[in-house]
Design an enzyme around this catalytic site. Structure first.
Site, PDB file in Angstrom:
ATOM      1  CE1 TYR A   1      -4.267   5.336   6.106  1.00  0.00           C
ATOM      2  CE2 TYR A   1      -4.767   4.817   3.719  1.00  0.00           C
ATOM      3  CZ  TYR A   1      -5.155   4.941   5.259  1.00  0.00           C
ATOM      4  OH  TYR A   1      -6.422   5.004   5.436  1.00  0.00           O
TER       5      TYR A   1
ATOM      6  CB  ALA B   1      -2.202   4.572  -2.643  1.00  0.00           C
ATOM      7  CG  HIS B   2      -5.345   5.673  -0.908  1.00  0.00           C
ATOM      8  ND1 HIS B   2      -6.086   4.530  -0.685  1.00  0.00           N
ATOM      9  CD2 HIS B   2      -5.215   5.875  -2.155  1.00  0.00           C
ATOM     10  CE1 HIS B   2      -6.483   4.092  -1.949  1.00  0.00           C
ATOM     11  NE2 HIS B   2      -6.022   4.991  -2.986  1.00  0.00           N
TER      12      HIS B   2
ATOM     13  CG  HIS C   1      -2.025   0.881   1.104  1.00  0.00           C
ATOM     14  ND1 HIS C   1      -2.199   1.910   0.075  1.00  0.00           N
ATOM     15  CD2 HIS C   1      -3.319   1.091   1.875  1.00  0.00           C
ATOM     16  CE1 HIS C   1      -3.184   2.726   0.457  1.00  0.00           C
ATOM     17  NE2 HIS C   1      -3.830   2.070   1.257  1.00  0.00           N
TER      18      HIS C   1
END
Length: 374
Positions: A180, A177-178, A175
Site C-alpha cells: 500500500y 506494509a503489503h 499501515h
C-alpha cells in the site's frame, strides 16, 4: 535461536507494559479487512464484533484498516474511515464497547495508494496516488504524487492519529506494509522518484519517517505508535525491501528514531527465517536490531495459508494447530507480542481456548466460517 525447547505457555499470558499502554497478556488481534461498515462508518455490529474479541481476553485489538482523510486513501467499499463525524462517532462506540469488556484497542491507519481503482470510496472520481504512478514494476496506475500531495497525506495521518487519541483509542498503528502507499515509497519497484523521496533506502524511507514524526508531534510523547511493515507485497510475494540485516538495520533505525514505539513485522509464516544463516524470523531480527518491542505474525494457530500466489484460496480448510514453535521463540525472547489473524477472525474465544489447551474446540477457517463471522 537457542536449542532450548521451552514451550511454557505462561509467558504468552504475562502482562505487557510500555509507557501508558498496559496489556493483560501478549496476544494481539492482527488487523483484518472485513468490509462490514456501510457508508464507511463502523456500526453497532462492528462494535459488537470487537467487543467479543475483548471478552475473549485478547490483549490488544488492532482494528481493520481505517482510511485516513485524503481523497485517494480508500480502495474498497464498506471499509471504515477514520475521519468525519459519523465514522468517528462509530469508532467511539467501538472503543467504549472494547473498554467496557476490559480490552485495549488501536486503529490501523491506512492509505491504499495505487492499489485504488476508480469509482471507489466517498470521492469516486479521485485518482490513485503513488510515488511514481506505478501499481507494481512496469504497471502504471494513477498519478505520481507532488510535494503538495505528500504534505496532504502526512497531515491526514497525523489528524487521524490525534482523532483516535481524542476518542479514547489506546494506541495507533500505521499501515506501512503489503504494497500500500507507505510501502510503495519504501519499495524500489514502485518508487522511481529522483527527488528526496526516491533513490537510496534512506530517501525511500523518508515518507514513512515524516508520517511518524507528524503523528508524534500531534499525539505527544506518551501515546503509543505501532508501525507495521513487511518485506512481501501483494503485488509480489517474493519482494524484499532489505536484502541483508545491515539494510534492515538502516531502515528500522530511521523509523525508530522518528518515534515508532512498537514494530509489527508482517510475515506470511512466522516460522520462516528471514536471512540465511539464522533461524530468526523478521520479528526476531527487528527486535535484535532495534531493541524495541516487536509483534510477530503469520499463520499463527492454523496449519495452512489462506493466500496463495496471486489469489485467496477458499477451496479448502485451515485447521487449528498447536503453537509449540511459537512458544519456543517467545520464551527465547525473539519477540514480545503475538499477532493472531484468521484463527481469531473466526473464533473470538481463541485466546481462552489456547490458554486452556482446548485446541480441539477451536473453529477451523474456511469459506463457510468466513461468510458467517461471529
Amino acid at each position: 535461536m537457542s536449542s532450548s525447547k521451552n514451550t511454557n505457555i505462561n509467558k504468552l499470558f504475562e502482562p505487557f507494559s510500555l509507557g501508558k499502554l498496559s496489556l493483560k497478556n501478549k496476544t494481539v488481534m492482527a488487523p483484518m479487512t472485513r468490509a462490514f461498515s456501510p457508508n464507511y462508518a463502523p456500526n453497532d455490529e462492528v462494535a459488537a464484533y470487537y467487543r467479543r474479541r475483548a471478552e475473549g481476553e485478547v490483549g490488544l485489538i488492532i482494528t481493520e484498516g481505517t482510511f485516513v482523510g485524503h481523497e485517494g486513501a480508500n480502495g474498497y467499499e464498506n471499509v471504515p474511515a477514520i475521519y468525519g463525524e459519523q465514522a468517528l462517532a462509530g469508532w467511539k462506540k467501538v472503543v467504549d464497547e472494547v473498554h467496557s469488556a476490559g480490552g485495549k484497542i488501536a486503529p490501523q491507519l491506512w492509505h491504499v495508494g495505487s492499489v485504488r481503482k476508480s469509482g471507489i470510496g466517498p470521492n469516486k472520481s479521485a485518482p490513485a496516488y503513488s510515488p511514481s504512478g506505478l501499481y507494481k514494476p512496469g504497471a502504471p496506475n494513477g498519478v505520481a504524487m507532488s510535494q503538495d500531495d505528500i504534505n496532504e497525506v502526512i497531515a491526514a495521518f497525523a489528524q487521524a492519529a490525534l482523532d483516535a487519541k481524542n476518542i479514547g483509542f489506546d494506541a495507533i498503528e500505521v499501515h506501512g506494509a503489503h504494497g500500500y502507499l507507505v510501502d510503495q515509497f519504501f519499495w524500489q519497484g514502485t518508487n522511481q522518484r529522483d527527488d528526496q523521496y526516491g533513490g537510496s533506502l534512506e530517501n525511500r524511507t523518508r515518507f514513512g519517517v515524516e508520517i511518524v514524526q507528524a503523528i508524534r508531534a500531534a499525539v505527544g510523547e506518551d501515546f503509543t505508535i505501532i508501525f507495521r511493515f513487511s518485506q512481501w507485497k501483494q503485488q509480489d510475494y517474493s519482494a524484499k525491501l532489505c536484502e541483508t540485516p545491515d539494510e534492515l538495520a538502516q531502515f528500522l533505525s530511521l523509523l525508530s528514531d522518528a518515534g515508532v514505539d512498537i514494530f509489527h513485522a508482517s510475515t506470511r509464516r512466522f516460522w520462516v527465517p528471514e536471512f540465511e544463516g539464522s533461524d530468526l524470523n523478521l520479528a526476531g531480527w527487528t527486535k535484535k536490531l532495534t531493541n524495541k518491542p516487536v509483534i510477530t505474525v503469520g499463520n499463527v494457530g492454523l496449519d495452512s495459508d489462506f493466500i496463495g500466489e496471486g489469489n485467496a484460496d477458499l477451496s479448502g480448510t485451515s485447521n487449528p494447530t498447536g503453537i509449540d514453535e511459537l512458544l519456543v521463540r517467545l520464551n527465547n525472547d525473539e519477540f514480545d507480542l503475538v499477532g493472531i489473524g484468521r484463527a481469531l477472525l473466526v473464533d473470538p474465544q481463541w485466546v481462552n481456548k489456547i490458554k486452556h489447551n482446548a485446541i480441539s474446540d477451536i473453529k477451523p477457517f474456511n469459506k463457510k466460517s468466513l461468510m458467517s463471522l461471529s
